[in-house]
Structure formats: C-alpha cells, structure tokens
Motif scaffolding. Structure first.
Motif, PDB file in Angstrom:
ATOM      1  N   LEU A  45      16.161  -1.061 -12.803  1.00  0.00           N
ATOM      2  CA  LEU A  45      17.148  -1.708 -11.949  1.00  0.00           C
ATOM      3  C   LEU A  45      17.467  -0.873 -10.719  1.00  0.00           C
ATOM      4  O   LEU A  45      17.616  -1.406  -9.612  1.00  0.00           O
ATOM      5  N   VAL A  46      17.581   0.444 -10.902  1.00  0.00           N
ATOM      6  CA  VAL A  46      17.957   1.319  -9.785  1.00  0.00           C
ATOM      7  C   VAL A  46      16.831   1.382  -8.765  1.00  0.00           C
ATOM      8  O   VAL A  46      17.035   1.179  -7.561  1.00  0.00           O
ATOM      9  N   GLN A  47      15.607   1.659  -9.232  1.00  0.00           N
ATOM     10  CA  GLN A  47      14.473   1.813  -8.328  1.00  0.00           C
ATOM     11  C   GLN A  47      14.139   0.514  -7.595  1.00  0.00           C
ATOM     12  O   GLN A  47      13.748   0.524  -6.436  1.00  0.00           O
ATOM     13  N   GLU A  48      14.299  -0.621  -8.284  1.00  0.00           N
ATOM     14  CA  GLU A  48      13.883  -1.897  -7.704  1.00  0.00           C
ATOM     15  C   GLU A  48      15.039  -2.678  -7.103  1.00  0.00           C
ATOM     16  O   GLU A  48      14.841  -3.781  -6.588  1.00  0.00           O
ATOM     17  N   GLY A  49      16.245  -2.116  -7.149  1.00  0.00           N
ATOM     18  CA  GLY A  49      17.384  -2.764  -6.518  1.00  0.00           C
ATOM     19  C   GLY A  49      17.770  -4.085  -7.151  1.00  0.00           C
ATOM     20  O   GLY A  49      18.176  -5.019  -6.461  1.00  0.00           O
ATOM     21  N   VAL A  50      17.638  -4.176  -8.479  1.00  0.00           N
ATOM     22  CA  VAL A  50      17.952  -5.400  -9.206  1.00  0.00           C
ATOM     23  C   VAL A  50      19.335  -5.262  -9.839  1.00  0.00           C
ATOM     24  O   VAL A  50      19.674  -4.225 -10.400  1.00  0.00           O
ATOM     25  N   ASP A  51      20.137  -6.326  -9.731  1.00  0.00           N
ATOM     26  CA  ASP A  51      21.495  -6.288 -10.290  1.00  0.00           C
ATOM     27  C   ASP A  51      21.513  -6.460 -11.803  1.00  0.00           C
ATOM     28  O   ASP A  51      22.298  -5.817 -12.497  1.00  0.00           O
TER      29      ASP A  51
END
Length: 299
Positions: free
Chosen positions: A134-140
């Motif tokens: 989630l952090v690396q790919e900017g997913v909520d």
C-alpha cells in the motif's frame, strides 16, 4: 488553569525537549509555558520536568504523567474528530485494489448505489489478486479473499463466504461422481490454484464435521487467475473449489455440478486491508463500511 491546554503544553515540551522550541511551535511566549508548567506541577503535586543546560527531560513522575496525557488527548481528539466529521460530506479520491472476481461480480455492479450515497467520492480502482504494498504503490486499501499473510497493515474482516467443490458435467461423465474423500484418490484430478504472490499451490480442502481434511490430487494445469481457474474447471480439466457466489450461475445452468456437498470447503474470509492510522479519512471509513454492508448478506 485550563488543564487540557496545560497537558498539550507539557507533552509538546517533552516531545521537543525544550521550552523555547515548544513556545515557537505553539506560537506562545516562553514565559507563558513556564508559568503553565509551574501551575500544572502545583496542581498534580509532582515535579514533572528536569532542566539541564542543553535539554528538558521528564522526571520519573513526568514520564508516567506524559503517557497518561497522550492517551487522554488522543481519546479527546478522536471524539472531537467523529463529531466534526459527522457534519462533513465525505469527499475526495480513493485508490483501491479489489480481488478481481469480487470486483466484477459484486462490487462494481453495486457502485451506482455507492455514488448515489457519496457523490463527492472518486474511486480509482485496480483489480488483481497479487500482494499489494500500500505504501509503495500509493493505495488506500485492498479487498482480498482468503487467509492473508502477516503484515503491518490493519485488517477488517467484512465477510465469510461459503464455498463449494465443483467439476464440469463432462469431467464427471469421464471420471465418475466421488461419494467419499477416498474416492478422490482413484482417478480424479484437480485444477491447481497457485498464489499470485508466492506461486505455491494448495490441496483441496474439505470440512468433515469440524475437522479440516486436505486432499492433494494430481493436476495437468496450474493457474493464478480466477477467470482462468474457472475456465479450466468448466473445460473439464479437473476439480476446483470456489465461493458459491462465483459459480451460482454455472451451477444453475448445469455447466458445473457440486461434488461432496456434505463436506464443503471451509468458509473463505474477506478482508479489507489499510495502513495503520489513528484517524481514518472519512472517505475511506465510509467506503469500508459500505463494503461490509454490501457483503454482509453473502451466502
């Protein structure tokens, strides 16, 4: 004395290690902070801070009081945030990643109702079954079915889906209808499902009473996509196991038949994963609540 204000001043001094830096951060005169801490120490009856030439540190009593202050102030902030958000319309952009079959069959068809309820939320939807950072790919948040590996993410279980063991009519004609788990060991095959993340395959699972039984079977094909898994099963390449919602039409239309219904696979958990945060953005909170409401009545 405003005790809440004094607590905020005290915690900021401890965190910054300096009256001067805390005064700058709070936009208050340093003398005001000094007076506030003096009044606070008189009120609690304990010496809270010790001052050196370089730094201000909490005393032993100050450390205890500091930890209590953090909890009290966090609880107060959470309560106030809930009341503020109650009067705010959820809005903004959410980037989410959904298990592909759940997305196509359950969530996406229901999105008109979601947007009617929350017209100012915008969704950026990805569909996959792989592990998402989630952090690396900017997913909520991500929605996944099945047992998940340990992670630092927060998981909210929103459903448990019943499953069935199935095969095509042609497969049953060629290999016979098994009546027991022992029958599976004689001439039956499976479609192997491989984890998109680890590529590991799993045996077929059956619940015999309260006991889980695993039955490995030979296979000619291994897949890691849900559509390919279903396609291979319908093509007669072997036995497979699915959530019931996924194969309801195929069973009703006679393309698939259920095997060993008295020993179904264990229910499949469905989980929403998101980053650990003290206060979830309102748009994310209402989306997760909506998903839980939507999936609540699954078989």
């Amino acid at each position: 004395m405003d005790r809440l204000h004094a607590m905020r001043v005290f915690t900021r001094i401890v965190e910054l290690g300096s009256f001067t830096r805390a005064a700058d951060d709070l936009s208050l005169p340093r003398a005001t902070l000094t007076h506030t801490i003096k009044r606070l120490e008189e009120h609690v009856g304990a010496h809270l801070l010790q001052r050196t030439t370089r730094r201000v540190r909490p005393t032993r009593d100050g450390e205890v009081y500091y930890n209590h202050c953090l909890r009290l102030l966090a609880d107060l902030d959470a309560v106030e945030a809930d009341f503020r958000e109650a009067a705010v319309v959820p809005k903004g952009r959410l980037r989410i990643d959904l298990a592909s079959s759940l997305a196509c069959q359950l969530l996406i068809p229901a999105l008109p109702e979601f947007f009617a309820r929350y017209p100012q939320i915008e969704l950026d939807i990805g569909t996959s079954d792989r592990f998402i950072d989630l952090v690396q790919e900017g997913v909520d948040c991500v929605l996944r079915a099945g047992e998940l590996p340990d992670s630092a993410m927060v998981g909210r279980r929103v459903a448990r889906m019943s499953q069935a063991t199935v095969a095509s009519v042609d497969y049953v004609r060629r290999h016979g209808m098994p009546q027991t788990l022992a029958d599976l060991q004689h001439g039956h095959r499976t479609v192997n499902w491989a984890s998109p993340t680890t590529r590991r395959t799993s045996p077929l699972d059956f619940m015999v009473g309260r006991r889980l039984r695993e039955v490995p079977l030979p296979s000619s094909v291994t897949v890691s996509g849900t559509e390919a898994y279903l396609g291979c099963c319908e093509a007669g390449l072997g036995i497979a196991q699915f959530p019931r919602y996924r194969i309801a039409d195929a069973l009703a239309q006679g393309r698939l038949v259920e095997l060993l219904p008295s020993m179904p696979p264990p229910a499949l958990p469905v989980t929403v994963l998101y980053q650990s945060q003290k206060h979830l953005p309102l748009r994310l909170r209402v989306f997760i609540d909506w998903v839980a409401e939507l999936l609540r009545d699954l078989p």
